[in-house]
Design an enzyme around this catalytic site. Structure first.
Site, short mmCIF file in Angstrom:
data_model
loop_
_atom_site.label_atom_id
_atom_site.label_comp_id
_atom_site.label_asym_id
_atom_site.label_seq_id
_atom_site.Cartn_x
_atom_site.Cartn_y
_atom_site.Cartn_z
N ASP A 1 -46.40 106.00 30.00
CA ASP A 1 -47.36 105.42 30.60
C ASP A 1 -48.16 106.11 31.56
OD1 ASP A 1 -45.06 105.26 32.18
OD2 ASP A 1 -45.90 103.87 33.36
N GLU B 1 -42.70 103.99 33.69
CA GLU B 1 -42.29 104.90 35.03
C GLU B 1 -43.22 104.38 36.26
OE1 GLU B 1 -42.40 108.23 37.79
OE2 GLU B 1 -44.09 107.49 36.65
#
Length: 389
Positions: free
Chosen positions: A78, A140
């Site tokens: 991400d 994350e």
């Protein structure tokens, strides 16, 4: 039917990964599909670990023999949003200019993800006797949410690796320690009256001020402490407590019914996060009891939103030793932000943070990674793989 290997360079893989707009609020499944296809083109079977919604997934794979003692190369898929940022270049394409690769995630951290995936054919060509393991998480950027279930699944289904290299940008220095963190949502509930009748009501905003004062007092106390040897290597060398968001009230002449705030701790690896959580809980319990005594509709509720364990320097850790041997860097490097390395370490892996690029470029408009850093990172990971032969 045997699939033809994709035979992509690390740069070409980075181009592909950056083109997937995997902002944390959106799905990453298109990227995961591509990674699975890429790995499959080399005969490597991947395993997915989906989130509760089914819109996201982590993916990991074992390259080489299924024996213990390998190395994990770990990254996240991400990226942070580009909304409101002034970009010169297309954020979801890699643009090479003046010795830099521009694009969202080139630094944090699709550049490393690409390098890790480029190591798959290298590991196979080398004939590794211990496996290379690739692990790519999700979410994350919103609190290291996706790594724990992925790591738990790896523990259940893969031979234990000797070292985990988390490739967050560190300028290829071995980072052996980082902060723990924890975030709390705190909601103060008051009792509304006209402000001319203040003593008959309970202002949630006024009572929230007691929490803010506790934060200031707690920070003063922590700054006065003598840091332990590990924390002394951090800057600052002590835990910090911070309120970054607060909101409440409905009108200037009504005692506030509600006031919410977000409170967080950042804790150097030598300190104990638990003692700070205990102190916060004790203060909030006392405040809650006092407010309920004033009015049964008043009080305080709170919950722990998320947290990341510290990465603690390891005595004789295999991951640190490996990177130090290959880079020749024996310096002390710690950082005050968190990574998924602490989550690997918490589950029994020897872990180190080491990746190309400078964290100062992460999350910025026109995010970039230095071209030389990217290719030095690729060369370093090739040497890591060659230790597995």
């Amino acid at each position: 039917m045997t699939r033809k290997p994709m035979n992509l360079t690390a740069y070409e893989i980075m181009e592909t990964l950056v083109a997937f707009p995997t902002v944390s609020r959106d799905s990453n499944l298109a990227l995961v599909d591509w990674v699975e296809e890429y790995l499959g083109s080399y005969g490597v079977t991947a395993r997915r670990v989906p989130d509760a919604t089914g819109r996201k997934a982590a993916i990991y794979a074992n390259v080489g023999p299924e024996v213990a003692g390998g190395v994990v190369l770990s990254g996240h898929t991400d990226v942070v949003p580009v909304d409101g940022q002034d970009w010169t270049f297309d954020p979801f394409a890699v643009t090479e200019r003046d010795g830099k690769y521009y694009g969202r995630g080139t630094c944090d951290m699709k550049g490393f993800d690409a390098i890790a995936l480029a190591m798959v054919p290298h590991a196979l060509a080398c004939g590794v006797s211990r496996p290379l393991q690739i692990a790519l998480s999700y979410d994350e950027e919103v609190g290291c949410i996706g790594a724990p279930p992925m790591i738990d699944d790896m523990v259940a289904h893969l031979p234990r690796a000797a070292a985990a290299i988390i490739g967050e940008p560190s300028m290829l220095r071995p980072v052996t320690g980082h902060n723990a963190s924890a975030m709390f949502q705190i909601d103060v509930h008051g009792f509304e009256v006209h402000s001319s009748k203040l003593p008959q009501g309970v202002s949630a905003i006024h009572e929230a001020g007691r929490i803010l004062q506790w934060v200031n007092d707690w920070n003063d106390r922590l700054m006065a402490e003598t840091p332990d040897p590990v924390s002394a290597t951090f800057d600052p060398p002590h835990t910090t407590t911070h309120v970054g968001m607060i909101a409440g009230g409905t009108a200037h002449n009504i005692t506030a019914r509600d006031c919410g705030l977000r409170l967080g701790f950042r804790v150097p690896a030598g300190d104990d996060l638990g003692r700070h959580e205990a102190a916060l809980n004790a203060m909030l319990e006392e405040l809650d009891a006092g407010l309920r005594a004033k009015n049964p509709k008043a009080g305080v509720t709170w919950e722990r939103m998320n947290g990341v364990p510290a990465l603690r320097p390891e005595d004789g850790g295999a991951a640190e030793a490996l990177i130090r041997r290959l880079t020749g860097d024996n310096g002390t490097h710690v950082v005050t932000y968190g990574t998924e390395a602490g989550q690997f370490q918490e589950r029994g892996y020897s872990a180190v943070v080491c990746g190309p690029g400078d964290i100062a470029q992460a999350h910025q408009p026109d995010e970039w990674i230095d071209k030389d850093q990217f290719h030095k990172g690729e060369a370093l990971m090739r040497r890591v793989v060659e230790t597995l032969v």
